[in-house]
Design an enzyme around this catalytic site. Sequence first.
Site, short mmCIF file in Angstrom:
data_model
loop_
_atom_site.label_atom_id
_atom_site.label_comp_id
_atom_site.label_asym_id
_atom_site.label_seq_id
_atom_site.Cartn_x
_atom_site.Cartn_y
_atom_site.Cartn_z
N ASN A 151 0.81 -1.23 0.00
CA ASN A 151 0.00 0.00 0.00
C ASN A 151 0.84 1.27 0.00
O ASN A 151 0.34 2.34 0.32
CB ASN A 151 -0.97 0.01 1.18
CG ASN A 151 -0.27 -0.11 2.52
OD1 ASN A 151 0.95 -0.02 2.61
ND2 ASN A 151 -1.04 -0.31 3.58
N ARG A 170 2.43 7.43 12.25
CA ARG A 170 1.82 7.05 13.52
C ARG A 170 1.62 8.30 14.35
O ARG A 170 2.53 9.15 14.47
CB ARG A 170 2.67 6.02 14.27
CG ARG A 170 2.66 4.61 13.67
CD ARG A 170 1.28 3.99 13.76
NE ARG A 170 1.22 2.63 13.23
CZ ARG A 170 0.86 2.31 12.00
NH1 ARG A 170 0.56 3.27 11.14
NH2 ARG A 170 0.79 1.04 11.63
N GLN A 188 -6.66 4.82 18.56
CA GLN A 188 -7.56 4.51 17.45
C GLN A 188 -8.49 3.37 17.85
O GLN A 188 -8.01 2.42 18.46
CB GLN A 188 -6.76 4.10 16.21
CG GLN A 188 -6.04 5.25 15.56
CD GLN A 188 -5.41 4.91 14.21
OE1 GLN A 188 -4.85 5.76 13.57
NE2 GLN A 188 -5.50 3.66 13.79
N HIS A 206 -8.36 6.40 9.62
CA HIS A 206 -7.14 5.77 9.10
C HIS A 206 -7.44 5.05 7.79
O HIS A 206 -7.73 3.85 7.76
CB HIS A 206 -6.61 4.78 10.14
CG HIS A 206 -5.21 4.35 9.90
ND1 HIS A 206 -4.51 3.60 10.80
CD2 HIS A 206 -4.36 4.55 8.86
CE1 HIS A 206 -3.29 3.36 10.34
NE2 HIS A 206 -3.19 3.93 9.15
#
Length: 365
Positions: free
Chosen positions: A133, A271, A300, A319
């Site tokens: 990704n 992060r 999260q 996210h």
Amino acid sequence: MAMKRVAASALRAFTSSGDSTSSLVTRHLHASPGSKKIVGVFYDAKEYAAKNPNFLGCTENALGIRQWLESQGHQYIVTSDKEGPYCAYVTAERIKKAKNLQLLLTAGIGSDHVDLKAAADAGLTVAEVTGSNVVSVAEDELMRILILVRNFVPGHHQVITGDWNVAGIAYRAYDLEGKTVGTVGAGRIGRLLLQRLKPFNCNLLYHDRLKMDPELENQIGAKFEEDLDKMLPKCDIIVINMPLTEKTRGMFNKDRIAKLKKGVLIVNNARAAIMDTQAVVDGCSSGQIGGYSGDVWNPQPAPKDHPWRYMPNQAMTPHISGTTIDAQIRYAAGVKDMLDRYFKGEDFPPQHYIVKDGELASQYR
């Protein structure tokens, strides 16, 4: 970032709704020596699961590997549970209790949800589907840079609310051309971002543990900055592209942010814990930070009262940067390939290992 993880002895897969992360864990089943238990933790897509057959990173579609796994006699358990025994966060305590655990696999990048030291001490293998990704995240970073530079969000809000106030947007909208952009970290994502920024005629800087190959550096037109604290004040735009480690946790604190160029724009899809949460809020409120955008939060999923939701000049999202449909197709294929190698007793490509034979990859040491 869209990710999956597998732990082998029983194989386990995770995807969390607060983190576009899927994980797999593998364990041996007592009933059959050759069988594995694969646990996949994904987010629930509900009605959206049926809207696109390639929406693979959810509990409903579970990477599209159920039939393949079960046809080989393996057990595939899929859950969205982030608190129970199949939680995507693999702590030292969970590792200690998981006597059959062998492998933790992440589809995508970022293994900070795993206690890597505990995994290494226990002899587990931790791996990622590296590169699956990176294009998705790099493109997303470029988008966020442009959104901040052009002051897009207030203009979009005006459309929704029925307003029309050009001055309220234009007073802090700029061109990207000629701006100094620095990436903190120039691994796969950082390099792809720099390559995509080159046509914008920016002044490109990067800080990393390792200097790029001179030919690549020349092609991109980026300058290596060995001293991070000398690079940062030069930047109009800073992009965070490094893993979360004990060394990088809280790296951008109040003191470091105070030394940045006033009005600096910051993009962080790495992060959230690399930033001091309150220092970012204070910086955006005072104007020291001119804009902040990213898709990572601490914790999260972000609670409804998370201060980053309400601070000024932010362009935050859940996210999502690494979980495009194209990325899901790539990381689903990568997970299947790595599981196939695992079942056959074959090694993974070297770049996929985060922990192997009790040793951490260099970027996590």
